[in-house]
Design a protein around this motif. Structure first.
Motif: not given
Lengths: 416, 461
Positions: A136, A151-155, A176, A222, B452, B455-458
Motif C-alpha cells: 500500500i 523498481l516495480m511496486v506491484g503487478r 510497465e 503482502r 513475504d 516492498i517492491v516486486v522486481g
C-alpha cells in the motif's frame, strides 16, 4: 551568524521561480535551501509530459520543466544548498538547517520565501479498516520507486482516488506491464484534470468507478485484495455493495496537504481551508517579510500556476527587502456560497490589480461569480462550467479595488 | 549446545525476563516467531504504566503492577528509553459512579498505591481544560506514567543481547520434547535444546503449554483498536484520561504518548482468531464516540494511523504464572497491566528458577547500559524522515544495534522514521535503499515486516 537578504526554503518549482524573480528585481544576496539531492522537487519524478503549456507554450516533461528553471538558476549564479534540511525557523527569521558537510547552520534573513510544497494524504488519514500488509503506497511514493529507482511496486493494482497523480500512475503502471484493475473515486466526480482521465484511463480501458471507495484491506504479509463498496450521497459505504478485488498493490491518490510545519512553528496564521498560510496579494503571510508560494500555500493543478505565483512572491520579497513594498489597505477576502477557498485572503494595496484564485465546492454549469463588499456587488463574471479539480480566478482591477466599501469582500458562485 | 534457559516469545515479558537473567552466568536464548521483537500485544497497547488501583487486591496483577510501577522509572533510565510520569484520571459522569471511584481509591490504598485523590469537576478542569464539562469527579493518580511499549521491549531485549542473550527470529516453535533432563524445542529454523523453558508466548502460551502436556488453560484474544493523532495536538490532554472501568476492561482512554502524539483507544472485544489484527469501521467509530465523551474538541481529522492489539486473556482474568512441569514455567495471560508488571514478573521468574535449582551467579562483565552501534557523526546530519526528523545515522544505528532491525517496520519502531504525518510516503524509498545497502541484500529482498512482505516486486526491465 551569517545573514542573507533572502532565503528561499525549498528548491522545487516554486522556490526556483521565486529565486529567479527576486534576482530579476535586483536581489543578489539570496540562497535556496533544498532538502533533496537535486533542485526540481517532485517534478524530477514526474517523467510524463504536459508541463509548461502556459509558461513556455510547449509540452515538457517534469524534469524538462525543472531544468528550464535550474538552468536559469545556474546561469544567474543563484546560490543553493542541496541535501540540506531546514529544521527550524524562528519568528525573527533565523533559519536553522542541517546537512552532512556543515552540520547545523543558522542564517538570519531579511526576508523568507516558504516554498516547501505539499505531501500526500496517507492511508492512516483515511482510516481504511483491515490488515497492514506491504503493497500500500501513496501514488507519489510508487512514482518515486518506479521512475527514480527503477523498481516495480506491484503487478495487480487498484488505485484509490482519482487525483492527478493517481491517474498518471494508472497509466505508468500499465505501461510497465502491471494490470490496473480500477480507479475508485469516492466523490461523484474526479478531482483530476479532464485530459488526464482521457489520456491515462480511457485510452487504456481502465475503469473509473465514481462513488466507490475501498472499505477493507486484505492480506497478512503482502496485500492480497481489497473490498470496494459503493457509497451513498453522504459518502458512507452502502452495505451489500461490497465487491472483492484481488490485487497486490493499492495506490492512494486521495489528496495533497501543504507542508506547513515550519510555518506553524513561526506562529504564522493559517487558513483552515487551504491548510496554507493566510496571505495578501503579494503572498506575504501574517509575519512581515515572510512570503509563501506554490503548493505549500495551496495545492495547484498545474506547475505553471505554481511558477506564476512564485513570481509574485519573489518580486514582492524583493520590494520588501528594498523598502519599496506599499501597504495602504486591509481588505479581507472570504469564500462564500459554493466556494471552498480563496487566495489571497487579504488585499493590502489598491495600487495594482489583483487576481483572486478560488475553487468551487461542486461541479457547476452556467456559473456566475459574484464579488460583493458590505453594500454592493463590486465584480461579476461568468463561466460555462467549474469543477473543484480546476482552479479558477477573477481579476480585480485597480478601479474596482478603489471602490470597495468597508474592509471585507466575499466571493460567491451561483450555478446549476 | 544446551542452553540453560530458552524463553519462548520476545514480547515485553520475554524481553524483560531475558534481561533479568542476562545478569547471571547463564546461557539464555529467546525464540520468536516474528521478524522482530515486540510484535504482539507489546507493539500495540496503550503504553500506560498503571498506578495499580485497578487490579483486585491479592491477585498477581495487583502485586506485580504495583511492584513494576515502582521499578519502571529506574529501568527506563538504565535502558535510555522515554518515561513520563504524567498522572492519570478516571472520570465519573454520574453521581453513582462516584462510589466506583471510591472503591478504586480504597483498592488502590490496599494495593499499596501512593498519590491517589478524588477530585471534583472544578479541579479536573483546572488540571485538564479539555476534559468534558460533564465529568463530575475523578480519581487522580499521580503515579500513573507513560512509556512507549515497543521502545521498552526493544531496549530490554537489546540490553539482554549485549549481555550475551541470543535471539532467534522467525523461528516458530513446532513442538517441545523432553530428553534426558533437557528440553528439545523444535522450531521452523531448527532444534534448540535447553534445561529450562519459559513460556512467554502471549496469545499462543496455551498452545506452547499443551506441547508439554498441560492443557489446563486457554488464551482468548481480546481485540483492542486504537487511533493515533498528529503531534500538532500535543497538549490536548496531559494526563491519561479513563472512564470508570467495566468488566471488559478500563475502556477507551485518551492519553498523550511519550512521543508527543495523542492516543485514543482501545476498544475491547473477545474474538477467536489470534491473527485478527484488523481495524474495523465499527471499532473506529466506537473509539471516536467514546473519546469524544471524555474529552472536548478532539479533531478527528488529525488521525494519522489506526492499529489493533490483541491482548492475551485467561478465564479468571489474572496473570497465570505456573510450573506445570519441572523446569517449565508459564507466564501466561499477561494482559493489562502486563507492560507495567513485566519488570517485576522478570524478577519473580529468576527467583522461581532459583527455587527450581538453577544456580544464579552474577556476571562479572555485565554491562549496565546498552551498546549502541557507532556511526560516523556526519550521517546524523543527513535527514531521511522529514516528519519525525530522523537522520540516516539513526537508521544505520538501528540496523546494527541489538536487536538488529531487518525490516522497514522494525526501523520505524526504533527510529520513528515513517511514523509521522506522512506515514513513510517520503522516506520509505530511502529507508529501503539504506536497509539493502547495510544488510548487503538486493533492494527487492527488503521487506516491510515478516513473511513475504516485500516492498517492491522486481526491477523494471
Amino acid at each position: 551568524m551569517q545573514t542573507k537578504d533572502l532565503v528561499i526554503i525549498g528548491g522545487g518549482p516554486a522556490g526556483m521561480a521565486a529565486a529567479v524573480s527576486a534576482y530579476g528585481k535586483g536581489i543578489r544576496d539570496l540562497l535556496i535551501i533544498e532538502r533533496d539531492e537535486s533542485l526540481g522537487g517532485i517534478l524530477q519524478q514526474c517523467i510524463h509530459n504536459g508541463f509548461g503549456l502556459h509558461m513556455f507554450k510547449e509540452e515538457l516533461t517534469g524534469p524538462e520543466y525543472a531544468w528550464r528553471y535550474e538552468k536559469m538558476i545556474l546561469d544567474l549564479g543563484i546560490p543553493f544548498k542541496l541535501n540540506s534540511m531546514v529544521v527550524d525557523i524562528s519568528k525573527d527569521k533565523v533559519i536553522t538547517y542541517v546537512n552532512e558537510e556543515e552540520g547545523e547552520v543558522k542564517i538570519k534573513a531579511k526576508a523568507i520565501i516558504l516554498a516547501m510544497g505539499c505531501r500526500e494524504r496517507s492511508r492512516g488519514a483515511l482510516n481504511i479498516p483491515g490488515t497492514r500488509p506491504a503493497g500500500i503506497y501513496t501514488a507519489g511514493t510508487a512514482q518515486k520507486f518506479i521512475n527514480m529507482m527503477g523498481l516495480m511496486v506491484g503487478r495487480q493494482v487498484v488505485i484509490l482516488g482519482s487525483g492527478d497523480i493517481g491517474l498518471i500512475m494508472a497509466r505508468r503502471m500499465t505501461l510497465e506491464g502491471a494490470s490496473v484493475k480500477a480507479v475508485c473515486e469516492i466523490m461523484p466526480y474526479s478531482s483530476g484534470l479532464a485530459r488526464n482521465i482521457v489520456q491515462c484511463l480511457d485510452d487504456f480501458n481502465i475503469p473509473l468507478k465514481l462513488g466507490h471507495t475501498v472499505t477493507k484491506i486484505h492480506g497478512k504479509d503482502r496485500l492480497e485484495g481489497v473490498t470496494i463498496s459503493k457509497v451513498d450521497e453522504n459518502r458512507r459505504p452502502i452495505p451489500g455493495t461490497e465487491e472483492y478485488t484481488e490485487c497486490d498493490t493499492l495506490l492512494l491518490s486521495v489528496g495533497l496537504i501543504p507542508e506547513n510545519e515550519l510555518t506553524k512553528g513561526m506562529g504564522i496564521e493559517l487558513d483552515g481551508s487551504t491548510r496554507g498560510a493566510v496571505v495578501d496579494q503579494n503572498r506575504e503571510t501574517s509575519l512581515e517579510g515572510v512570503f509563501s508560494c506554490g503548493n505549500v500555500l495551496h495545492v495547484h493543478d498545474l506547475v505553471d500556476y505554481v511558477s506564476e505565483e512564485a513570481y509574485i512572491a519573489g518580486e514582492a520579497a524583493a520590494r520588501y527587502i528594498k523598502g519599496e513594498r506599499v501597504k495602504n489597505n486591509n481588505i479581507s477576502v472570504t469564500a462564500s456560497d459554493n466556494v471552498s477557498y480563496v487566495v489571497p485572503q487579504r488585499i493590502t494595496s489598491d495600487k495594482e490589480k489583483v487576481k483572486i484564485y478560488f475553487r468551487t465546492k461542486n461541479e457547476l454549469d452556467n456559473v456566475q461569480i459574484i464579488v460583493s463588499d458590505c453594500e454592493n456587488v463590486v465584480y461579476k463574471a461568468k463561466r460555462r462550467k467549474t469543477k473543484p479539480g480546476e482552479m479558477e480566478y477573477v481579476t480585480m482591477a485597480e478601479d474596482v479595488l478603489n471602490n470597495i466599501k468597508g474592509n471585507e469582500i466575499s466571493l460567491k458562485v451561483i450555478g446549476e | 549446545m544446551v542452553y540453560d534457559v530458552a524463553i519462548i516469545g520476545a514480547g515485553v515479558t520475554g524481553a524483560m525476563t531475558a534481561r533479568e537473567l542476562s545478569r547471571y552466568e547463564l546461557s539464555v536464548c529467546v525464540i520468536e516467531k516474528e521478524s522482530d521483537v515486540a510484535m504482539g500485544a507489546s507493539k500495540a497497547n496503550s503504553g500506560i504504566v498503571h498506578a495499580g488501583f485497578d487490579a483486585k487486591s491479592g491477585t498477581l496483577k495487583a502485586r506485580f503492577n504495583v511492584e513494576g510501577s515502582l521499578m519502571m522509572e529506574k529501568i527506563t533510565k538504565e535502558l535510555g528509553v522515554k518515561y513520563k510520569r504524567n498522572g492519570s484520571m478516571v472520570l465519573a459522569f454520574r453521581e453513582e459512579e462516584r462510589d466506583v471511584l471510591l472503591e478504586l481509591y480504597e483498592r488502590g490504598i490496599r494495593n499499596g498505591v501512593g498519590g491517589l485523590e478524588i477530585i471534583n469537576g472544578e479541579r479536573i478542569r483546572e488540571l485538564e481544560e479539555n476534559v468534558s464539562d460533564k465529568a463530575l469527579y475523578a480519581l487522580h493518580a499521580k503515579t500513573g506514567a507513560i512509556v512507549c511499549p515497543y521502545e521498552l521491549t526493544i531496549a530490554a531485549m537489546g540490553h539482554a543481547m549485549d549481555n550475551g542473550v541470543e535471539l532467534f527470529l522467525e523461528s516458530r516453535v513446532l513442538d517441545i520434547s523432553c530428553d534426558n533432563g533437557a528440553f528439545e524445542v523444535e522450531t521452523t529454523k531448527g532444534t534448540i535444546k535447553a534445561r529450562y523453558i519459559i513460556n512467554a508466548a502471549g496469545l499462543y502460551a496455551d498452545k506452547i503449554s499443551r506441547m508439554v502436556g498441560d492443557d489446563s488453560f486457554e488464551i482468548t484474544p481480546r481485540k483492542g483498536e486504537y487511533l493515533l493523532l498528529d503531534k500538532e495536538l500535543c497538549g490536548l490532554v496531559g494526563h491519561t484520561i479513563f472512564k470508570v472501568p467495566t468488566k471488559m476492561g478500563k475502556g477507551v482512554l485518551v492519553s498523550p504518548t511519550v512521543d508527543g502524539n495523542i492516543l485514543l483507544g482501545p476498544t475491547s472485544e473477545d474474538i477467536y482468531d489470534k491473527e485478527d489484527t484488523q481495524t474495523t469501521r465499527v471499532g473506529i467509530e466506537k473509539i471516536i464516540n467514546s473519546a469524544a465523551e471524555c474529552v472536548k474538541n478532539i479533531p478527528f481529522g488529525s488521525v494519522i494511523t489506526s492499529f489493533t492489539g490483541l491482548r492475551a486473556t485467561t478465564k479468571n482474568g489474572d496473570f497465570l504464572i505456573t510450573a506445570p512441569k519441572p523446569n517449565f514455567l508459564n507466564l501466561a495471560g499477561i494482559d493489562s497491566p502486563g507492560l507495567t508488571a513485566a519488570p517485576a514478573i522478570a524478577v519473580h521468574v529468576s527467583n522461581m528458577l532459583k527455587d527450581m535449582g538453577l544456580e544464579l551467579v552474577e556476571k562479572k562483565d555485565y554491562t549496565s547500559t546498552r551498546k549502541i552501534y557507532q556511526v560516523e557523526k556526519s550521517r546524523y546530519n543527513k535527514m531521511v524522515c522529514r516528519c519525525e526528523k530522523v537522520s540516516e545515522g539513526k537508521i544505520i544505528e538501528a540496523i546494527h544495534t541489538n536487536p538488529k532491525a531487518i525490516t522497514v517496520d522494525a526501523i520505524k519502531r526504533r527510529t520513528r522514521s515513517g511514523m509521522g504525518r506522512c506515514q513513510g510516503g517520503f522516506c520509505m524509498p530511502s529507508v529501503v535503499s539504506i536497509l539493502a545497502r547495510e544488510l548487503g541484500i538486493d533492494v527487492c529482498e527488503v521487506r516491510k515486516s515478516g513473511g513475504d512482505s516485500r516492498i517492491v516486486v522486481g526491477k523494471k526491465e
